[in-house]
Design an enzyme around this catalytic site. Sequence first.
Site, PDB file in Angstrom:
ATOM      1  N   ALA A   1      49.620  46.535  19.220  1.00  0.00           N
ATOM      2  CA  ALA A   1      50.210  45.328  18.632  1.00  0.00           C
ATOM      3  C   ALA A   1      49.763  44.105  19.427  1.00  0.00           C
ATOM      4  CB  ALA A   1      51.728  45.439  18.627  1.00  0.00           C
TER       5      ALA A   1
ATOM      6  N   ALA B   1      47.124  42.252  18.561  1.00  0.00           N
ATOM      7  CA  ALA B   1      45.777  41.912  18.099  1.00  0.00           C
ATOM      8  C   ALA B   1      45.831  41.274  16.718  1.00  0.00           C
ATOM      9  CB  ALA B   1      44.897  43.154  18.079  1.00  0.00           C
TER      10      ALA B   1
ATOM     11  N   LYS C   1      48.717  40.070  14.575  1.00  0.00           N
ATOM     12  CA  LYS C   1      50.155  39.813  14.476  1.00  0.00           C
ATOM     13  C   LYS C   1      50.652  39.750  13.035  1.00  0.00           C
ATOM     14  CE  LYS C   1      50.391  37.131  18.783  1.00  0.00           C
ATOM     15  NZ  LYS C   1      51.509  37.801  19.457  1.00  0.00           N
TER      16      LYS C   1
ATOM     17  N   ASN D   1      52.284  33.920  24.704  1.00  0.00           N
ATOM     18  CA  ASN D   1      52.293  33.514  23.298  1.00  0.00           C
ATOM     19  C   ASN D   1      53.698  33.260  22.769  1.00  0.00           C
ATOM     20  OD1 ASN D   1      49.499  33.736  23.114  1.00  0.00           O
ATOM     21  ND2 ASN D   1      49.584  35.865  22.452  1.00  0.00           N
TER      22      ASN D   1
ATOM     23  N   ASN E   1      55.279  46.452  14.340  1.00  0.00           N
ATOM     24  CA  ASN E   1      56.001  46.121  15.567  1.00  0.00           C
ATOM     25  C   ASN E   1      56.914  44.933  15.296  1.00  0.00           C
ATOM     26  OD1 ASN E   1      56.386  44.700  18.188  1.00  0.00           O
ATOM     27  ND2 ASN E   1      55.074  46.320  19.007  1.00  0.00           N
TER      28      ASN E   1
ATOM     29  N   SER F   1      58.482  42.230  25.716  1.00  0.00           N
ATOM     30  CA  SER F   1      57.625  41.072  25.951  1.00  0.00           C
ATOM     31  C   SER F   1      58.271  40.188  27.013  1.00  0.00           C
ATOM     32  CB  SER F   1      57.442  40.260  24.665  1.00  0.00           C
ATOM     33  OG  SER F   1      56.852  39.008  24.968  1.00  0.00           O
TER      34      SER F   1
ATOM     35  N   LYS G   1      59.029  50.149  22.595  1.00  0.00           N
ATOM     36  CA  LYS G   1      57.976  49.683  23.514  1.00  0.00           C
ATOM     37  C   LYS G   1      58.621  49.080  24.751  1.00  0.00           C
ATOM     38  CE  LYS G   1      53.550  47.272  23.681  1.00  0.00           C
ATOM     39  NZ  LYS G   1      52.487  46.659  22.858  1.00  0.00           N
TER      40      LYS G   1
ATOM     41  N   THR H   1      52.804  44.229  28.587  1.00  0.00           N
ATOM     42  CA  THR H   1      52.128  43.488  29.659  1.00  0.00           C
ATOM     43  C   THR H   1      53.014  43.422  30.900  1.00  0.00           C
ATOM     44  OG1 THR H   1      53.024  41.409  28.792  1.00  0.00           O
ATOM     45  CG2 THR H   1      50.832  42.069  28.022  1.00  0.00           C
TER      46      THR H   1
END
Length: 335
Positions: A59, A61, A63, A110, A136, A172, A214, A244
């Site tokens: 996910a 790449a 969106k 982002n 996602n 995130s 995730k 990340t």
Amino acid sequence: MYPLIKKALFNLDAENAHQLAIQSLKLFGKTPFSLACSLPDNPTEVMGLRFKNPIGLAAGADKNGEAIDGFAKLGFGFIEVGTVTPVAQDGNPRPRQFRILEAEGIINRNGFNNLGVDVLIENVKKAKYNGILGINIGKNATTPIEHSLDDYQICLRKVYPHASYVTVNISSPNTKNLRSLQYGEALDDLLRSLKAEQAQLSQKFGGYKPLVLKIAPDLTAEEIASVADSLVHHQIDAVIAGNTTLSRDSVAGLPFADQQGGLSGKPLNALSTQLISQLSQELNGKLPIIGSGGIHSVQSGQEKINAGASLLQLYSAMIYQGPDLVRQLVRKISI
């Protein structure tokens, strides 16, 4: 070929380069050409779904699901689109993506910039791709953290009939307080409610769609054990390890390393493999792990499989190496 394309793309701002790549893949998806036709099948079954190979697109790449057919033609065994939120949002101010060139890393802040769940669904419906598609889902930045469940439920209800599986993104680092949902009662309450929603949707649409969580790679050993207990207790279908990282240990002193946001790409590899290994020990085979974060070679991908992952996802490494990496992984990864 890709070195020339990369040179042109790297002359652009990172986000503009990404947008150009998405538009190019969107066009590629409409052509009769494919880079996947010569690839051997390497099928595997995970979550009750049959994947033609274990290499997936992570996910982030795509969106909005604009280039599903184009990505499919690169050889991926499955594709995950999003993160998508109930309504469109701009995300954080630009610039918000930074290349760590020396380390083949990327920092982004982002903030779930996307066109909203309804636009994504329309794009999914237009796509000709008939393989495994994950969607996602996340929360809007303006939604208070105590009302996060509302956003996840809205998205789950809307994407359910269009997804092969649904990923709940609570990891995130770029949405305020989002990662707090990974802990204790907050996580249990969220998973309990989403599993109940999944059961209702399964009856309504006459089919069970797996629910995936995730998580972040920055969890302590104690937190990983707690998350694993919650995953098993609530019968979550799989876990993606991971998102990340906020750590800068692997890029300390490099240009742009001090930028705020999540670090992905090659510098994340060791940390995400460690997360997979620890999760695997805690889960003991009770649910599958999808390995994501820093895969940049066949060896780094195989290490994640050996650590306990059943499937792999990549994105950042393609920016540095191009689509041939996908084909290498499909041909050489051993499950």
